[in-house]
Scaffold this motif. Sequence first.
Motif, PDB file in Angstrom:
ATOM      1  N   PHE A  24      78.445 105.689  35.814  1.00  0.00           N
ATOM      2  CA  PHE A  24      77.113 105.767  36.416  1.00  0.00           C
ATOM      3  C   PHE A  24      76.114 104.865  35.692  1.00  0.00           C
ATOM      4  O   PHE A  24      75.158 104.380  36.286  1.00  0.00           O
ATOM      5  CB  PHE A  24      76.588 107.205  36.397  1.00  0.00           C
ATOM      6  CG  PHE A  24      77.231 108.094  37.420  1.00  0.00           C
ATOM      7  CD1 PHE A  24      76.896 107.987  38.751  1.00  0.00           C
ATOM      8  CD2 PHE A  24      78.169 109.031  37.048  1.00  0.00           C
ATOM      9  CE1 PHE A  24      77.482 108.800  39.704  1.00  0.00           C
ATOM     10  CE2 PHE A  24      78.767 109.854  37.983  1.00  0.00           C
ATOM     11  CZ  PHE A  24      78.430 109.744  39.323  1.00  0.00           C
ATOM     12  N   GLY A  25      76.333 104.643  34.401  1.00  0.00           N
ATOM     13  CA  GLY A  25      75.423 103.801  33.638  1.00  0.00           C
ATOM     14  C   GLY A  25      75.479 102.342  34.027  1.00  0.00           C
ATOM     15  O   GLY A  25      74.598 101.559  33.646  1.00  0.00           O
ATOM     16  N   LEU A  26      76.497 101.950  34.794  1.00  0.00           N
ATOM     17  CA  LEU A  26      76.653 100.559  35.218  1.00  0.00           C
ATOM     18  C   LEU A  26      76.135 100.306  36.631  1.00  0.00           C
ATOM     19  O   LEU A  26      76.100  99.156  37.070  1.00  0.00           O
ATOM     20  CB  LEU A  26      78.141 100.164  35.156  1.00  0.00           C
ATOM     21  CG  LEU A  26      78.825 100.268  33.795  1.00  0.00           C
ATOM     22  CD1 LEU A  26      80.323 100.005  33.935  1.00  0.00           C
ATOM     23  CD2 LEU A  26      78.213  99.288  32.809  1.00  0.00           C
ATOM     24  N   LEU A  27      75.731 101.354  37.336  1.00  0.00           N
ATOM     25  CA  LEU A  27      75.406 101.204  38.747  1.00  0.00           C
ATOM     26  C   LEU A  27      74.072 100.487  38.957  1.00  0.00           C
ATOM     27  O   LEU A  27      73.104 100.722  38.242  1.00  0.00           O
ATOM     28  CB  LEU A  27      75.344 102.574  39.420  1.00  0.00           C
ATOM     29  CG  LEU A  27      76.642 103.388  39.441  1.00  0.00           C
ATOM     30  CD1 LEU A  27      76.439 104.672  40.222  1.00  0.00           C
ATOM     31  CD2 LEU A  27      77.776 102.576  40.037  1.00  0.00           C
ATOM     32  N   PRO A  28      73.995  99.618  39.987  1.00  0.00           N
ATOM     33  CA  PRO A  28      72.716  99.007  40.362  1.00  0.00           C
ATOM     34  C   PRO A  28      71.857 100.032  41.096  1.00  0.00           C
ATOM     35  O   PRO A  28      72.358 101.000  41.669  1.00  0.00           O
ATOM     36  CB  PRO A  28      73.137  97.869  41.296  1.00  0.00           C
ATOM     37  CG  PRO A  28      74.439  98.328  41.877  1.00  0.00           C
ATOM     38  CD  PRO A  28      75.121  99.119  40.797  1.00  0.00           C
ATOM     39  N   ILE A  30      76.857 104.179  46.771  1.00  0.00           N
ATOM     40  CA  ILE A  30      77.779 104.032  45.644  1.00  0.00           C
ATOM     41  C   ILE A  30      77.603 105.186  44.667  1.00  0.00           C
ATOM     42  O   ILE A  30      78.579 105.743  44.153  1.00  0.00           O
ATOM     43  CB  ILE A  30      77.557 102.681  44.940  1.00  0.00           C
ATOM     44  CG1 ILE A  30      77.879 101.526  45.889  1.00  0.00           C
ATOM     45  CG2 ILE A  30      78.412 102.589  43.672  1.00  0.00           C
ATOM     46  CD1 ILE A  30      77.542 100.165  45.321  1.00  0.00           C
ATOM     47  N   PHE A  31      76.362 105.541  44.423  1.00  0.00           N
ATOM     48  CA  PHE A  31      76.072 106.651  43.505  1.00  0.00           C
ATOM     49  C   PHE A  31      76.726 107.931  44.006  1.00  0.00           C
ATOM     50  O   PHE A  31      77.385 108.656  43.237  1.00  0.00           O
ATOM     51  CB  PHE A  31      74.556 106.832  43.398  1.00  0.00           C
ATOM     52  CG  PHE A  31      74.122 107.838  42.373  1.00  0.00           C
ATOM     53  CD1 PHE A  31      73.891 107.456  41.059  1.00  0.00           C
ATOM     54  CD2 PHE A  31      73.950 109.175  42.709  1.00  0.00           C
ATOM     55  CE1 PHE A  31      73.492 108.377  40.105  1.00  0.00           C
ATOM     56  CE2 PHE A  31      73.553 110.109  41.771  1.00  0.00           C
ATOM     57  CZ  PHE A  31      73.319 109.710  40.461  1.00  0.00           C
ATOM     58  N   LEU A  32      76.597 108.233  45.290  1.00  0.00           N
ATOM     59  CA  LEU A  32      77.181 109.446  45.853  1.00  0.00           C
ATOM     60  C   LEU A  32      78.704 109.396  45.836  1.00  0.00           C
ATOM     61  O   LEU A  32      79.370 110.419  45.612  1.00  0.00           O
ATOM     62  CB  LEU A  32      76.680 109.656  47.280  1.00  0.00           C
ATOM     63  CG  LEU A  32      75.188 109.988  47.421  1.00  0.00           C
ATOM     64  CD1 LEU A  32      74.793 110.059  48.886  1.00  0.00           C
ATOM     65  CD2 LEU A  32      74.867 111.307  46.719  1.00  0.00           C
ATOM     66  N   ALA A  33      79.277 108.212  46.049  1.00  0.00           N
ATOM     67  CA  ALA A  33      80.739 108.074  46.007  1.00  0.00           C
ATOM     68  C   ALA A  33      81.277 108.398  44.610  1.00  0.00           C
ATOM     69  O   ALA A  33      82.298 109.086  44.462  1.00  0.00           O
ATOM     70  CB  ALA A  33      81.147 106.655  46.419  1.00  0.00           C
ATOM     71  N   PHE A  34      80.576 107.926  43.585  1.00  0.00           N
ATOM     72  CA  PHE A  34      80.994 108.228  42.221  1.00  0.00           C
ATOM     73  C   PHE A  34      80.821 109.717  41.908  1.00  0.00           C
ATOM     74  O   PHE A  34      81.585 110.290  41.122  1.00  0.00           O
ATOM     75  CB  PHE A  34      80.219 107.367  41.219  1.00  0.00           C
ATOM     76  CG  PHE A  34      80.848 106.035  40.969  1.00  0.00           C
ATOM     77  CD1 PHE A  34      80.689 104.995  41.871  1.00  0.00           C
ATOM     78  CD2 PHE A  34      81.608 105.809  39.835  1.00  0.00           C
ATOM     79  CE1 PHE A  34      81.278 103.758  41.641  1.00  0.00           C
ATOM     80  CE2 PHE A  34      82.205 104.585  39.603  1.00  0.00           C
ATOM     81  CZ  PHE A  34      82.039 103.547  40.520  1.00  0.00           C
ATOM     82  N   ALA A  86      63.536 102.671  32.337  1.00  0.00           N
ATOM     83  CA  ALA A  86      64.068 101.312  32.466  1.00  0.00           C
ATOM     84  C   ALA A  86      65.543 101.242  32.078  1.00  0.00           C
ATOM     85  O   ALA A  86      66.364 100.673  32.813  1.00  0.00           O
ATOM     86  CB  ALA A  86      63.252 100.347  31.607  1.00  0.00           C
ATOM     87  N   TRP A  87      65.903 101.810  30.921  1.00  0.00           N
ATOM     88  CA  TRP A  87      67.304 101.719  30.475  1.00  0.00           C
ATOM     89  C   TRP A  87      67.814 102.966  29.746  1.00  0.00           C
ATOM     90  O   TRP A  87      69.026 103.137  29.595  1.00  0.00           O
ATOM     91  CB  TRP A  87      67.474 100.515  29.545  1.00  0.00           C
ATOM     92  CG  TRP A  87      66.565 100.504  28.342  1.00  0.00           C
ATOM     93  CD1 TRP A  87      65.343  99.914  28.258  1.00  0.00           C
ATOM     94  CD2 TRP A  87      66.801 101.102  27.058  1.00  0.00           C
ATOM     95  NE1 TRP A  87      64.794 100.106  27.012  1.00  0.00           N
ATOM     96  CE2 TRP A  87      65.681 100.825  26.245  1.00  0.00           C
ATOM     97  CE3 TRP A  87      67.858 101.826  26.512  1.00  0.00           C
ATOM     98  CZ2 TRP A  87      65.572 101.262  24.933  1.00  0.00           C
ATOM     99  CZ3 TRP A  87      67.756 102.264  25.194  1.00  0.00           C
ATOM    100  CH2 TRP A  87      66.629 101.983  24.418  1.00  0.00           C
ATOM    101  N   GLY A  88      66.925 103.863  29.348  1.00  0.00           N
ATOM    102  CA  GLY A  88      67.376 105.041  28.620  1.00  0.00           C
ATOM    103  C   GLY A  88      68.303 105.931  29.435  1.00  0.00           C
ATOM    104  O   GLY A  88      69.259 106.507  28.905  1.00  0.00           O
ATOM    105  N   TRP A  89      68.065 106.023  30.751  1.00  0.00           N
ATOM    106  CA  TRP A  89      68.912 106.862  31.606  1.00  0.00           C
ATOM    107  C   TRP A  89      70.340 106.341  31.637  1.00  0.00           C
ATOM    108  O   TRP A  89      71.303 107.121  31.762  1.00  0.00           O
ATOM    109  CB  TRP A  89      68.337 106.931  33.020  1.00  0.00           C
ATOM    110  CG  TRP A  89      68.331 105.628  33.756  1.00  0.00           C
ATOM    111  CD1 TRP A  89      67.370 104.662  33.724  1.00  0.00           C
ATOM    112  CD2 TRP A  89      69.347 105.140  34.641  1.00  0.00           C
ATOM    113  NE1 TRP A  89      67.717 103.597  34.518  1.00  0.00           N
ATOM    114  CE2 TRP A  89      68.925 103.867  35.109  1.00  0.00           C
ATOM    115  CE3 TRP A  89      70.557 105.652  35.092  1.00  0.00           C
ATOM    116  CZ2 TRP A  89      69.687 103.109  35.993  1.00  0.00           C
ATOM    117  CZ3 TRP A  89      71.331 104.904  35.983  1.00  0.00           C
ATOM    118  CH2 TRP A  89      70.885 103.645  36.422  1.00  0.00           C
ATOM    119  N   ARG A  90      70.513 105.020  31.503  1.00  0.00           N
ATOM    120  CA  ARG A  90      71.864 104.454  31.483  1.00  0.00           C
ATOM    121  C   ARG A  90      72.605 104.883  30.213  1.00  0.00           C
ATOM    122  O   ARG A  90      73.805 105.187  30.255  1.00  0.00           O
ATOM    123  CB  ARG A  90      71.801 102.927  31.568  1.00  0.00           C
ATOM    124  CG  ARG A  90      71.261 102.400  32.890  1.00  0.00           C
ATOM    125  CD  ARG A  90      71.365 100.888  32.968  1.00  0.00           C
ATOM    126  NE  ARG A  90      70.767 100.361  34.186  1.00  0.00           N
ATOM    127  CZ  ARG A  90      71.404 100.251  35.352  1.00  0.00           C
ATOM    128  NH1 ARG A  90      72.671 100.624  35.448  1.00  0.00           N
ATOM    129  NH2 ARG A  90      70.790  99.755  36.405  1.00  0.00           N
TER     130      ARG A  90
END
Length: 448
Positions: A111-115, A127-131, A196-200
């Motif tokens: 999930f951390g790589l998803l656009p 894509i998020f839901l598929a994962f 921005a990036w912490g959630w990744r």
Amino acid sequence: MDATTTMAAPAALPKPTTRQTATAAMASLFGWGLDLFDLFILLYVAPVVGALFFPADKPMLSLAGAYASFAVTLLIRPLGSALFGTYADRFGRRRALMVAVMGVGLSTAAFGLLPTVGQIGWLATAIFLAFRLIQGIFVGGVVAASHTIGTESVPERWRGLMSGSVGGGGAAIGGLLASLVFSIVSLLAPGEAFAAWGWRVMFFSGLLTSVVGLILFRNLEESPIFRQLQAEKAARRGESPVVASPVRALFSAEHARSFVLAVLLSFGGGAAYYLTTGYLPTVLKLVNGLPNATASLLLIGASIAAAVGSCGMGELSQHIGRRRCFLLMGAVRLVAFPVLFLALGQATDTVTIAICALLLAFVANASYGPLLIFLNETFPTALRATGTGLSWNIGFALGGMLPTLVSLTADGPGQITMVLAIFSTVVTLVYLVGAFLMPETRGNLDRG
């Protein structure tokens, strides 16, 4: 002389060593805890994920979208339990647990790589839901294996405590780890940096579960009860019918009523969990307006309170029975949930907020402390992983949809705690119906 007369008795299996028993108990506890850690990550980043993958004009709609993606994982979990549970009932809990835990850790990190929607549009949401679906299948598999191998490996005297330790203690471990990671990442990525990036980074931490799982399960052995079943099958050499499909057997006339009651109690316990512990991160942020650092400390405390409540009630069920514990906690919940939710919504000082949060976590998790052992005792060994996994995951899937309904029902943050009070009262009534109808199961685990 017929085949029944000449059939060899199964050889007595060696009694498991203390180390083997402890390893199985720890694998069951941490296997579930590590997977809940992966699921909790989404709860901690729900407001950010909602804005990035489910953008809407109203913040509550974005939040509802994030919780809906959590519900997607819950809804697919029964399929994972059917697949991995069937495997665990046929070939063993150990291998099923190892594969499932590795799968959850890797799928979470992805999930951390998803656009985001801002980068590729609504394809990002798909894509998020598929994962989330992929993750849910593996989590369902973990339930089928982790929720059986521990209780099957410890002596009868400790099975109630084992149930509470895995059900609530494992959840507390997952919540505690997620709180710690959330606290660390919030310090490293304060304010806008978190969005921005912490959630990744939060999602990347899911790799920890794969690493820890490999280390933890290295010396894990199969449960003695399952090995005994395998020895009996070998001794019969096909003279007795073997269950071809554990899933089909669950819906037969022999097991259907037990399965329905198991789902009712699982729904009552799971719904209480997701409406309290699962929704607390959102309540503390949107209703009480606490900063991330303060909220994370309160959530750590809530995780500890959850473990104490679940373990305590699991142990009590070993002395007074599973049914009496469910009835007791149902009565407590009818009073405690609405009072505590309404008080939490009106609280303005941190001490009052903390007291309400800790008590909510304690009561909710205590109410399903004996659930795991009840499910194990409801189903025979040949169906146990499938029956436990399916009933637990169906009940928790239905309960896990309620936070989404709360977000859609509440017309703004100010109404959230009132809606939570109403929803928690209704699900407690369902929980009590299951408790009244269920039989006492204490001591049934060793049946064939």
